[in-house]
Motif scaffolding. Structure first.
Motif, short mmCIF file in Angstrom:
data_model
loop_
_atom_site.label_atom_id
_atom_site.label_comp_id
_atom_site.label_asym_id
_atom_site.label_seq_id
_atom_site.Cartn_x
_atom_site.Cartn_y
_atom_site.Cartn_z
N SER A 208 -19.57 -75.72 13.11
CA SER A 208 -20.25 -75.35 11.88
C SER A 208 -20.39 -73.83 11.75
O SER A 208 -20.20 -73.26 10.67
N SER A 209 -20.71 -73.17 12.86
CA SER A 209 -20.83 -71.72 12.84
C SER A 209 -19.49 -71.06 12.58
O SER A 209 -19.39 -70.05 11.88
N LEU A 210 -18.43 -71.64 13.14
CA LEU A 210 -17.08 -71.11 12.91
C LEU A 210 -16.72 -71.21 11.43
O LEU A 210 -16.11 -70.30 10.87
N GLN A 211 -17.12 -72.30 10.80
CA GLN A 211 -16.88 -72.46 9.36
C GLN A 211 -17.54 -71.31 8.60
O GLN A 211 -16.92 -70.69 7.73
N ASN A 212 -18.79 -71.01 8.93
CA ASN A 212 -19.51 -69.94 8.23
C ASN A 212 -18.89 -68.58 8.50
O ASN A 212 -18.74 -67.76 7.59
N THR A 213 -18.50 -68.34 9.76
CA THR A 213 -17.94 -67.04 10.12
C THR A 213 -16.60 -66.80 9.43
O THR A 213 -16.35 -65.71 8.90
N LEU A 214 -15.74 -67.81 9.41
CA LEU A 214 -14.44 -67.66 8.75
C LEU A 214 -14.60 -67.43 7.26
O LEU A 214 -13.82 -66.71 6.64
#
Length: 430
Positions: A380-386
């Motif tokens: 989920s955090s990777l989704q936000n960061t990308l």
């Protein structure tokens, strides 16, 4: 048959050692191979140029680590090759020992994520500390929910109602903290709310022998509908009084919070996160090192045998489901007083179901379930960061990423995983 002097000794068939059959699960190497092929196709179809910068430190860190510059395509191809080697290693372990060890899967995920990040953030900067901090923050309610699921299912009760317990905790924490101005009271109220939902689950599933999955689904719908109604009719018209919860302050731990990279992530947190650390340790120690844990696992594995030695099976199940509800209720506070956010309709957004997936991925072990929840939080955090760094990945795929990871690890990586033998089975004495 053996010959000793003139005597002939025949070994009876019952004394011969039986042959053991190794059951092999090829799901892990197949899943890793599929992802390697997809990653390779991505690199061939959409090559990118330039360098990706990995920023390791935050501005508040005393010790500033140097940035890492990674050339995009060479780094991506190297990580792909390492991923292929890890896939081959997984296949070797399956062939030799029946299954691939978990460390191979963990190493594969780390390596391929580094390669994918390098490709996706070409020409940009990836804030590693922010990515990890976001991962932990998003994983905290999942970890609380996973602990609740592990306790319930180890006792023999399928806790589908984790979603409802998280939502009830979030609602109650926001309401009580808003009225009193004390987030700690909101935390305690959230635990009570989770216990009430769990009480209904335990009463119907254990006392009245209603199907546990059906009761859990009904409770999720009931809590979602009730909190949505109260939000519309009570909280929203009186938002200034009833839905402006204060948040817990962050409490940095001296020395530990200054450790590069991990210090700010793990030790500059709120009391909810520190309670989570304690809860994970206590549940693991209690489950595998204490009399309580032995009784808990006994009623979930073989309730008839537990009953014969004097363990009250249904009472043990009942009180452990209540305990699980309290833990899940505390997890719901992350959505409101944990971040100082007002309650909103169905704001848990399926976190309880992802927590259940973490329970299965973690093989009903508190530590493994915690690691699984951290993986989902990272997705989920990777989704936000990308999304922030302007990745070329379509936004629709970014929204699907956490759920794709859930499907990947549960269906493609877990392999053969055995639940407690009496999980979901009601016990009738005699």
């Amino acid at each position: 048959m053996t010959i000793t002097g003139d005597a002939v000794v025949t070994t009876p068939p019952s004394a011969q050692l039986p042959e053991t059959t190794v059951i092999r699960s090829w799901k892990t190497p197949i899943a890793l191979a599929i992802f390697s092929v997809l990653f390779g196709v991505l690199l061939l179809a959409a090559p990118r140029t330039g360098e990706t910068t990995f920023h390791l430190s935050t501005a508040a860190d005393v010790l500033q680590l140097p940035e890492i510059l990674a050339p995009v395509m060479p780094t991506a191809w190297v990580t792909l090759v390492i991923g292929i080697l890890l896939t081959a290693a997984a296949a070797y372990f399956v062939r030799a020992f029946g299954r691939a060890p978990l460390w191979i899967v963990a190493a594969y995920i780390i390596v391929v994520v580094v390669g994918f990040l390098t490709w996706a953030a070409a020409g940009g900067t990836v804030p590693i500390a922010g990515l990890l901090a976001g991962s932990l923050g998003l994983a905290v309610p999942l970890i609380y929910g996973a602990l609740a699921g592990v306790i319930g299912e180890r006792a023999g009760v399928v806790n589908i109602a984790i979603e409802g317990q998280l939502l009830a905790g979030a609602f109650t924490a926001a309401l009580v903290a808003s009225l009193t101005g004390q987030p700690i009271l909101g935390l305690l109220a959230a635990a009570v709310a989770g216990m009430l939902v769990a009480f209904v689950l335990a009463a119907f599933a254990i006392k009245y022998l209603v199907d546990q999955v059906i009761v859990g689904v009904v409770l999720n719908v009931l809590v979602a509908g009730l909190t949505s109604f109260l939000f519309s009719q009570v909280l929203q018209p009186n938002a200034a009084t009833l839905n402006t919860p204060p948040r817990f302050d962050r409490i940095p731990i001296p020395i530990l919070s200054e450790i590069p990279v991990l210090g700010p992530v793990l030790f500059r947190q709120t009391i909810i996160v520190y309670l989570m650390y304690i809860a994970v340790a206590l549940v693991w120690v209690g489950m595998f090192k204490t009399r309580w844990g032995l009784r808990l696992r006994a009623v979930g594995e073989h309730p008839q045998a537990a009953d014969t030695v004097g363990i009250k099976v249904n009472a043990t199940r009942f009180w452990n489901v209540i305990l699980a509800g309290a833990i899940a209720g505390i997890g719901g506070t992350v959505f409101t007083i944990g971040n100082g956010i007002a309650f909103n309709k169905e704001m848990t957004a399926g976190a309880g179901f992802i927590a259940l997936a973490a329970v299965i991925f973690g093989q009903w072990d508190p530590i493994k379930a915690t690691l699984a929840a951290l993986l989902f939080g990272f997705a989920s955090s990777l989704q936000n960061t990308l999304s922030v760094i302007g990745s070329p990945v379509p936004s629709e795929f970014m929204l699907m990423l956490p759920y794709l990871v859930t499907i990947f690890v549960v269906a493609g990586v877990v392999g053969k995983s055995r639940a407690p033998a009496a999980d979901g089975v009601a016990y009738v004495k005699g």
